[in-house]
Design a protein around this motif. Sequence first.
Motif, short mmCIF file in Angstrom:
data_model
loop_
_atom_site.label_atom_id
_atom_site.label_comp_id
_atom_site.label_asym_id
_atom_site.label_seq_id
_atom_site.Cartn_x
_atom_site.Cartn_y
_atom_site.Cartn_z
N LYS A 222 0.83 -1.20 0.00
CA LYS A 222 0.00 0.00 0.00
C LYS A 222 0.87 1.25 0.00
O LYS A 222 0.40 2.34 0.28
N TYR A 223 2.13 1.08 -0.35
CA TYR A 223 3.06 2.21 -0.47
C TYR A 223 3.30 2.45 -1.95
O TYR A 223 3.76 1.57 -2.65
N GLY A 224 2.93 3.66 -2.43
CA GLY A 224 3.17 3.96 -3.85
C GLY A 224 1.93 3.71 -4.69
O GLY A 224 0.80 3.86 -4.23
N ASP A 225 2.12 3.27 -5.92
CA ASP A 225 1.03 3.25 -6.91
C ASP A 225 -0.06 2.24 -6.62
O ASP A 225 -1.17 2.37 -7.16
N LEU A 226 0.19 1.25 -5.75
CA LEU A 226 -0.88 0.28 -5.44
C LEU A 226 -1.58 0.61 -4.13
O LEU A 226 -2.30 -0.22 -3.58
N ALA A 227 -1.39 1.82 -3.64
CA ALA A 227 -2.12 2.28 -2.46
C ALA A 227 -3.61 2.32 -2.79
O ALA A 227 -4.00 2.33 -3.96
N PHE A 228 -4.46 2.29 -1.75
CA PHE A 228 -5.91 2.36 -2.00
C PHE A 228 -6.23 3.62 -2.79
O PHE A 228 -5.62 4.67 -2.58
N PRO A 229 -7.19 3.55 -3.73
CA PRO A 229 -7.57 4.76 -4.49
C PRO A 229 -8.13 5.83 -3.55
O PRO A 229 -8.73 5.50 -2.53
N ARG A 230 -7.88 7.08 -3.89
CA ARG A 230 -8.44 8.17 -3.07
C ARG A 230 -9.95 8.16 -3.24
O ARG A 230 -10.45 8.19 -4.37
N PRO A 231 -10.70 8.14 -2.13
CA PRO A 231 -12.17 8.16 -2.23
C PRO A 231 -12.63 9.43 -2.96
O PRO A 231 -12.08 10.50 -2.73
N LYS A 232 -13.58 9.27 -3.83
CA LYS A 232 -14.11 10.42 -4.58
C LYS A 232 -15.49 10.08 -5.12
O LYS A 232 -15.87 8.91 -5.16
#
Length: 252
Positions: A222-232
């Motif tokens: 979960k560090y970098g590009d595979l982190a959870f998507p930002r809620p939106k």
Amino acid sequence: MHIRVINPNTTADMTATIGEAARDIAAPGTRITATQPAHGPVSIESHFDEAISAVGVLEEVLAGERERVDAYVIACFGDPGLQAARELTRAPVVGIAEAAFHMASLISTRFSIVTTLGRTGIIAEHLLDQYGFRHHCRRVRAAEIPVLDLEENADAALDRVIAECRRAKEEDNIGAIVLGCGGMAKLTGQIRDAVGLPVVEGVTAAVKLAEALAGLGLETSKYGDLAFPRPKPFSGRYEHLSHLDLQDGSKG
Ligand code: 5HY
């Protein structure tokens, strides 16, 4: 250990075939749930099919998160939605193409891929480049059969796949064959015996890799590009994906 094996197309018979192959190879104590999206193409034979199927894969991962599964397998040789799926979970997510490439490169210095339709070969080639296996692969070949022939005209389809594997053995100077479709999940033994070369099949390779990763306690970073998507906010038919709160383990 609970592994959710997702067939990205919507053909229940193929999901059943994939589920059987996964259960046959899974370790004692590993529970396999074989699923498919509610919406999408009956088979994936083009970039368009692949793009639509990827959303279905992500919906299936979100469903798996509600069940707190331990790992996922994406059982289509294009690995549709793989990196996006990894963003949605801490659990390992293994694509059958990537798994097969890794396994084949551990038992041979050169392999060829035999897929269904020639037009999807480029998808496998793009994955070879993306995953760094181009130099291991001699050729991406096609039996020129529609994907669903593997279910609906199984004997004729098997004969065509075996014939293309034999051509690969004679012409490509390889040590192994990689089967290029999730629908071939239960054909490994017959093809190996008919062709006389090691045959690597993606669904079974991915299940064993998923077991190994989860068994080692390895999670998707979960560090970098595979982190959870930002809620939106999402609009229209995707409104239900709005404000996904994946952080705390209570899934959206
Ligand atoms: C697959 N299509 O594994 C791919 C194979 C292919 O519906 N399942 C599909 O031919 O690209």
